[in-house]
Design a protein around this motif. Sequence first.
Motif, PDB file in Angstrom:
ATOM      1  N   ASP A  42      43.874  30.723  40.254  1.00 42.94           N
ATOM      2  CA  ASP A  42      42.719  29.861  40.535  1.00 42.94           C
ATOM      3  C   ASP A  42      42.820  28.476  39.906  1.00 42.94           C
ATOM      4  O   ASP A  42      42.413  27.483  40.511  1.00 42.94           O
ATOM      5  CB  ASP A  42      41.432  30.539  40.048  1.00 42.94           C
ATOM      6  CG  ASP A  42      41.021  31.699  40.942  1.00 42.94           C
ATOM      7  OD1 ASP A  42      41.437  31.707  42.113  1.00 42.94           O
ATOM      8  OD2 ASP A  42      40.297  32.586  40.467  1.00 42.94           O
ATOM      9  N   ALA A  43      43.356  28.397  38.697  1.00 42.11           N
ATOM     10  CA  ALA A  43      43.406  27.111  37.991  1.00 42.11           C
ATOM     11  C   ALA A  43      44.728  26.380  38.198  1.00 42.11           C
ATOM     12  O   ALA A  43      44.749  25.164  38.385  1.00 42.11           O
ATOM     13  CB  ALA A  43      43.153  27.324  36.499  1.00 42.11           C
ATOM     14  N   GLU A  44      45.829  27.138  38.187  1.00 38.98           N
ATOM     15  CA  GLU A  44      47.140  26.499  38.326  1.00 38.98           C
ATOM     16  C   GLU A  44      47.648  26.522  39.764  1.00 38.98           C
ATOM     17  O   GLU A  44      48.711  25.984  40.058  1.00 38.98           O
ATOM     18  CB  GLU A  44      48.159  27.196  37.411  1.00 38.98           C
ATOM     19  CG  GLU A  44      47.830  27.072  35.931  1.00 38.98           C
ATOM     20  CD  GLU A  44      48.876  27.716  35.037  1.00 38.98           C
ATOM     21  OE1 GLU A  44      49.925  28.156  35.560  1.00 38.98           O
ATOM     22  OE2 GLU A  44      48.652  27.784  33.819  1.00 38.98           O
ATOM     23  N   ARG A  45      46.903  27.182  40.657  1.00 41.94           N
ATOM     24  CA  ARG A  45      47.246  27.267  42.079  1.00 41.94           C
ATOM     25  C   ARG A  45      48.568  27.990  42.333  1.00 41.94           C
ATOM     26  O   ARG A  45      49.269  27.706  43.317  1.00 41.94           O
ATOM     27  CB  ARG A  45      47.281  25.875  42.717  1.00 41.94           C
ATOM     28  CG  ARG A  45      45.976  25.100  42.600  1.00 41.94           C
ATOM     29  CD  ARG A  45      44.829  25.861  43.207  1.00 41.94           C
ATOM     30  NE  ARG A  45      43.557  25.156  43.081  1.00 41.94           N
ATOM     31  CZ  ARG A  45      42.375  25.706  43.315  1.00 41.94           C
ATOM     32  NH1 ARG A  45      42.303  26.961  43.677  1.00 41.94           N
ATOM     33  NH2 ARG A  45      41.258  25.009  43.192  1.00 41.94           N
ATOM     34  N   ALA A  46      48.918  28.916  41.450  1.00 41.24           N
ATOM     35  CA  ALA A  46      50.093  29.745  41.699  1.00 41.24           C
ATOM     36  C   ALA A  46      49.794  30.710  42.841  1.00 41.24           C
ATOM     37  O   ALA A  46      48.645  31.105  43.046  1.00 41.24           O
ATOM     38  CB  ALA A  46      50.459  30.535  40.443  1.00 41.24           C
ATOM     39  N   LYS A  47      50.819  31.077  43.587  1.00 39.17           N
ATOM     40  CA  LYS A  47      50.638  32.074  44.636  1.00 39.17           C
ATOM     41  C   LYS A  47      50.497  33.445  43.981  1.00 39.17           C
ATOM     42  O   LYS A  47      51.197  33.741  43.000  1.00 39.17           O
ATOM     43  CB  LYS A  47      51.825  32.066  45.587  1.00 39.17           C
ATOM     44  CG  LYS A  47      51.950  30.795  46.415  1.00 39.17           C
ATOM     45  CD  LYS A  47      53.149  30.865  47.341  1.00 39.17           C
ATOM     46  CE  LYS A  47      53.262  29.596  48.170  1.00 39.17           C
ATOM     47  NZ  LYS A  47      54.445  29.623  49.077  1.00 39.17           N
ATOM     48  N   PRO A  48      49.595  34.304  44.499  1.00 39.39           N
ATOM     49  CA  PRO A  48      49.451  35.642  43.916  1.00 39.39           C
ATOM     50  C   PRO A  48      50.775  36.383  43.784  1.00 39.39           C
ATOM     51  O   PRO A  48      51.022  37.033  42.773  1.00 39.39           O
ATOM     52  CB  PRO A  48      48.502  36.341  44.898  1.00 39.39           C
ATOM     53  CG  PRO A  48      47.662  35.240  45.442  1.00 39.39           C
ATOM     54  CD  PRO A  48      48.601  34.074  45.585  1.00 39.39           C
ATOM     55  N   ALA A  49      51.640  36.253  44.794  1.00 42.75           N
ATOM     56  CA  ALA A  49      52.934  36.944  44.746  1.00 42.75           C
ATOM     57  C   ALA A  49      53.791  36.446  43.593  1.00 42.75           C
ATOM     58  O   ALA A  49      54.459  37.236  42.906  1.00 42.75           O
ATOM     59  CB  ALA A  49      53.683  36.764  46.068  1.00 42.75           C
ATOM     60  N   ASP A  50      53.775  35.141  43.359  1.00 46.39           N
ATOM     61  CA  ASP A  50      54.591  34.563  42.281  1.00 46.39           C
ATOM     62  C   ASP A  50      54.040  34.951  40.905  1.00 46.39           C
ATOM     63  O   ASP A  50      54.803  35.304  39.999  1.00 46.39           O
ATOM     64  CB  ASP A  50      54.638  33.047  42.414  1.00 46.39           C
ATOM     65  CG  ASP A  50      55.375  32.599  43.663  1.00 46.39           C
ATOM     66  OD1 ASP A  50      56.157  33.396  44.212  1.00 46.39           O
ATOM     67  OD2 ASP A  50      55.158  31.446  44.097  1.00 46.39           O
ATOM     68  N   ALA A  51      52.719  34.872  40.761  1.00 42.89           N
ATOM     69  CA  ALA A  51      52.102  35.242  39.485  1.00 42.89           C
ATOM     70  C   ALA A  51      52.359  36.710  39.171  1.00 42.89           C
ATOM     71  O   ALA A  51      52.671  37.067  38.030  1.00 42.89           O
ATOM     72  CB  ALA A  51      50.601  34.961  39.527  1.00 42.89           C
ATOM     73  N   ALA A  52      52.229  37.555  40.190  1.00 40.79           N
ATOM     74  CA  ALA A  52      52.457  38.995  40.002  1.00 40.79           C
ATOM     75  C   ALA A  52      53.903  39.278  39.632  1.00 40.79           C
ATOM     76  O   ALA A  52      54.186  40.063  38.717  1.00 40.79           O
ATOM     77  CB  ALA A  52      52.071  39.744  41.271  1.00 40.79           C
ATOM     78  N   GLY A  53      54.819  38.640  40.333  1.00 39.56           N
ATOM     79  CA  GLY A  53      56.237  38.871  40.072  1.00 39.56           C
ATOM     80  C   GLY A  53      56.640  38.466  38.664  1.00 39.56           C
ATOM     81  O   GLY A  53      57.372  39.185  37.977  1.00 39.56           O
TER      82      GLY A  53
END
Length: 325
Positions: A303-314
């Motif tokens: 939400d704050a850094e605009r990372a993709k959910p897939a990237d953050a999860a990985g």
Amino acid sequence: MSRTSRIAGAVIGAVALAGSLAACGGDSLEKEGGSDTGAASDSKKGSLVVGAAGFTESKVLAELYAQVLGDAGYDTSITTVKNRELYEPSLEKGEIDVVPEYAATLAEFLNAKVNGAAAAEKKPVASGDVAATVTALEKLAGPLGLKVLPAGGAVDQNAFAVSKEFAEKNSLTTLSDLGNSKIKVKIAAGDECEVRPFCAPGLKKTYGIDVTGIDPKGVGTPQSKQAVKDGKDQLVLTTTTDAVLDSYGLVFLEDDKKLQNADNVLPVLNAKDAGSPEIAEALGKLTDALTTEDLAELNRKVDAERAKPADAAGEYLRSKGLVKK
């Protein structure tokens, strides 16, 4: 979603289920979007569809599930469905194989679906006791063809916070401390806080907190947190996975008498298609590792850094050694 209204929404949503599906032309699997992840398409273990609801945390959890299962040798894909009223029937039918869920909310949703909204309201099955809540959920889910895996320590539920300065000045670490202090407080929250049992009425009844009014600035919004930071309000309603509390100089007060229901995160599966011990083992390792703080940080990155959910999860899974590098 406001956690003050999530349980009530579960009950109302179950009653509205038939109408919702009829409005969708009878198709219970309305995709908002999907992604492929995990193992190669020639996987010998078969394919699994992971369901996600349409909000950040659910999407992140779905990615965590899909990538863990992909690493375990399954061919996985993610389908984002608007809400529980749509994805839960799809889970029963096997159109979706696994979803990340919240113990108390799903328990009350199924309570209303199985027993009717009126009965569910009179006799809720969820409580602040996670073991009892999961047991109740299992009893409701089993006959529907669903398998409930153990809950972990990560929990997303209502939480109340004060400014660090206010906490230090009045020696507050718990909601009981606030009640015992007899300090008058105004709560920055949604206007429904005035009547919801897990908000102002519950704070008064369970903790004896002297609530003088509600400042209707929303649940966990920047405006609500700023009002408490500025001293205009003393207490803010947010959630346990609020990742930006510290940036406002706020701290949680512990819900030491367990006013809030146990909305611990846990996997729920279609028992026929995804009930194998191998799947449970793979998801269990993730459940054991994931904490509330981890979930808050994952939400913050998206939400704050605009990372993709897939990237953050990985990145998270690799950092915990839950998937191969």
